[in-house]
Design a protein around this motif. Structure first.
Motif, PDB file in Angstrom:
ATOM      1  N   ASN A  86       0.819  -1.208   0.000  1.00  0.00           N
ATOM      2  CA  ASN A  86       0.000   0.000   0.000  1.00  0.00           C
ATOM      3  C   ASN A  86       0.853   1.257   0.000  1.00  0.00           C
ATOM      4  OD1 ASN A  86      -2.391  -1.420  -0.032  1.00  0.00           O
ATOM      5  ND2 ASN A  86      -2.553  -1.482   2.201  1.00  0.00           N
ATOM      6  N   SER A  87       2.065   1.150   0.517  1.00  0.00           N
ATOM      7  CA  SER A  87       2.955   2.313   0.572  1.00  0.00           C
ATOM      8  C   SER A  87       3.978   2.296  -0.554  1.00  0.00           C
ATOM      9  CB  SER A  87       3.639   2.386   1.931  1.00  0.00           C
ATOM     10  OG  SER A  87       4.295   1.182   2.226  1.00  0.00           O
ATOM     11  N   GLY A  88       3.774   1.461  -1.541  1.00  0.00           N
ATOM     12  CA  GLY A  88       4.669   1.437  -2.681  1.00  0.00           C
ATOM     13  C   GLY A  88       5.453   0.140  -2.771  1.00  0.00           C
ATOM     14  N   PRO A  89       6.340   0.011  -3.771  1.00  0.00           N
ATOM     15  CA  PRO A  89       7.125  -1.219  -3.938  1.00  0.00           C
ATOM     16  C   PRO A  89       8.178  -1.374  -2.851  1.00  0.00           C
ATOM     17  CG  PRO A  89       7.804   0.443  -5.529  1.00  0.00           C
ATOM     18  CD  PRO A  89       6.592   0.988  -4.831  1.00  0.00           C
ATOM     19  N   ARG A  90       8.378  -2.609  -2.418  1.00  0.00           N
ATOM     20  CA  ARG A  90       9.418  -2.905  -1.448  1.00  0.00           C
ATOM     21  C   ARG A  90      10.252  -4.048  -1.993  1.00  0.00           C
ATOM     22  NH1 ARG A  90       7.397  -3.245   4.662  1.00  0.00           N
ATOM     23  NH2 ARG A  90       9.633  -3.163   4.920  1.00  0.00           N
ATOM     24  N   GLU A  91      11.562  -3.972  -1.793  1.00  0.00           N
ATOM     25  CA  GLU A  91      12.465  -4.991  -2.289  1.00  0.00           C
ATOM     26  C   GLU A  91      13.208  -5.638  -1.132  1.00  0.00           C
ATOM     27  OE1 GLU A  91      13.442  -3.324  -6.779  1.00  0.00           O
ATOM     28  OE2 GLU A  91      14.925  -3.067  -5.188  1.00  0.00           O
ATOM     29  N   TYR A  92      13.474  -6.944  -1.321  1.00  0.00           N
ATOM     30  CA  TYR A  92      14.222  -7.690  -0.316  1.00  0.00           C
ATOM     31  C   TYR A  92      15.140  -8.657  -1.056  1.00  0.00           C
ATOM     32  CZ  TYR A  92      15.366 -10.790   3.538  1.00  0.00           C
ATOM     33  OH  TYR A  92      16.039 -11.517   4.468  1.00  0.00           O
ATOM     34  N   ASP A  93      16.400  -8.712  -0.660  1.00  0.00           N
ATOM     35  CA  ASP A  93      17.374  -9.582  -1.306  1.00  0.00           C
ATOM     36  C   ASP A  93      17.607 -10.856  -0.494  1.00  0.00           C
ATOM     37  OD1 ASP A  93      19.578  -6.977  -2.651  1.00  0.00           O
ATOM     38  OD2 ASP A  93      17.674  -7.802  -3.358  1.00  0.00           O
ATOM     39  N   TYR A  94      17.524 -11.984  -1.180  1.00  0.00           N
ATOM     40  CA  TYR A  94      17.922 -13.258  -0.606  1.00  0.00           C
ATOM     41  C   TYR A  94      19.339 -13.570  -1.116  1.00  0.00           C
ATOM     42  CZ  TYR A  94      13.018 -14.165   0.607  1.00  0.00           C
ATOM     43  OH  TYR A  94      11.755 -14.093   1.134  1.00  0.00           O
ATOM     44  N   TRP A  95      20.143 -14.193  -0.251  1.00  0.00           N
ATOM     45  CA  TRP A  95      21.535 -14.480  -0.618  1.00  0.00           C
ATOM     46  C   TRP A  95      21.872 -15.954  -0.406  1.00  0.00           C
ATOM     47  CZ3 TRP A  95      24.789 -11.041  -2.872  1.00  0.00           C
ATOM     48  CH2 TRP A  95      24.425  -9.696  -2.836  1.00  0.00           C
ATOM     49  N   GLY A  96      22.801 -16.422  -1.225  1.00  0.00           N
ATOM     50  CA  GLY A  96      23.365 -17.736  -0.998  1.00  0.00           C
ATOM     51  C   GLY A  96      24.520 -17.658  -0.012  1.00  0.00           C
ATOM     52  N   GLN A  97      25.026 -18.826   0.366  1.00  0.00           N
ATOM     53  CA  GLN A  97      26.091 -18.889   1.360  1.00  0.00           C
ATOM     54  C   GLN A  97      27.466 -18.666   0.750  1.00  0.00           C
ATOM     55  OE1 GLN A  97      24.704 -21.440  -0.078  1.00  0.00           O
ATOM     56  NE2 GLN A  97      26.345 -22.858  -0.619  1.00  0.00           N
ATOM     57  N   GLY A  98      27.547 -18.684  -0.560  1.00  0.00           N
ATOM     58  CA  GLY A  98      28.818 -18.475  -1.242  1.00  0.00           C
ATOM     59  C   GLY A  98      29.462 -19.784  -1.639  1.00  0.00           C
ATOM     60  N   THR A  99      30.087 -19.784  -2.799  1.00  0.00           N
ATOM     61  CA  THR A  99      30.824 -20.947  -3.266  1.00  0.00           C
ATOM     62  C   THR A  99      32.186 -20.466  -3.773  1.00  0.00           C
ATOM     63  OG1 THR A  99      30.728 -22.919  -4.697  1.00  0.00           O
ATOM     64  CG2 THR A  99      29.849 -20.883  -5.622  1.00  0.00           C
ATOM     65  N   LEU A 100      33.231 -21.168  -3.380  1.00  0.00           N
ATOM     66  CA  LEU A 100      34.592 -20.742  -3.688  1.00  0.00           C
ATOM     67  C   LEU A 100      35.011 -21.238  -5.065  1.00  0.00           C
ATOM     68  CD1 LEU A 100      37.301 -19.449  -2.849  1.00  0.00           C
ATOM     69  CD2 LEU A 100      37.888 -21.648  -1.780  1.00  0.00           C
ATOM     70  N   VAL A 101      35.512 -20.319  -5.862  1.00  0.00           N
ATOM     71  CA  VAL A 101      36.111 -20.638  -7.156  1.00  0.00           C
ATOM     72  C   VAL A 101      37.585 -20.269  -7.076  1.00  0.00           C
ATOM     73  CG1 VAL A 101      36.195 -20.065  -9.609  1.00  0.00           C
ATOM     74  CG2 VAL A 101      33.986 -20.308  -8.446  1.00  0.00           C
ATOM     75  N   THR A 102      38.436 -21.254  -7.306  1.00  0.00           N
ATOM     76  CA  THR A 102      39.880 -21.027  -7.274  1.00  0.00           C
ATOM     77  C   THR A 102      40.457 -21.361  -8.643  1.00  0.00           C
ATOM     78  OG1 THR A 102      39.972 -21.628  -4.931  1.00  0.00           O
ATOM     79  CG2 THR A 102      42.056 -21.607  -6.147  1.00  0.00           C
TER      80      THR A 102
END
Length: 123
Positions: free
Chosen positions: A104-120
């Motif tokens: 009702n007060s406009g668009p709201r955004e929320y980010d979901y994140w992964g735990q991370g994966t290592l690339v070497t």
């Protein structure tokens, strides 16, 4: 709490390829954009690539022509295809999903994140 689950990281030689995958552990409604960030030791996290619901993509200059982001909208899975890898690509890679909800007060955004994966990337 729904989380993003990443897979596909590992050790690869310079010039090699890897594919990262990221999918939610449950249902996340109203996902808008998805993408990948990375963070190398001692450096700030940087955006690698992102993709909209409509398939528009954006890449940081250092990976253009080498990395390809893609997405399966049916299950909100995002992929990062990496080729011609360089030692400077060595980082922890994090995926994200941006949820956009109209309130009702406009668009709201929320980010979901992964735990991370290592690339070497190393010989």
């Amino acid at each position: 709490q729904v989380q993003l689950v990443e897979s596909g990281g590992g050790l690869v030689q310079p010039g090699g390829s890897l594919r990262l995958s990221c999918a939610p552990s449950g249902i996340i409604p109203s996902i808008n954009g998805m993408g990948w960030y990375r963070q190398a030791p001692g450096k700030q996290r940087e955006l690698v690539a992102d993709i909209t619901n409509g398939g528009s993509t954006n890449y940081t200059d250092s990976v253009k022509g080498r990395f390809t982001i893609s997405r399966d909208n049916s299950n909100n899975t995002v992929y990062l295809h990496m080729k011609s890898l360089k030692p400077e690509d060595t980082s922890v890679y994090y995926c994200y999903a941006r949820q956009r909800i109209i309130t009702n007060s406009g668009p709201r955004e929320y980010d979901y994140w992964g735990q991370g994966t290592l690339v070497t990337v190393s010989s």
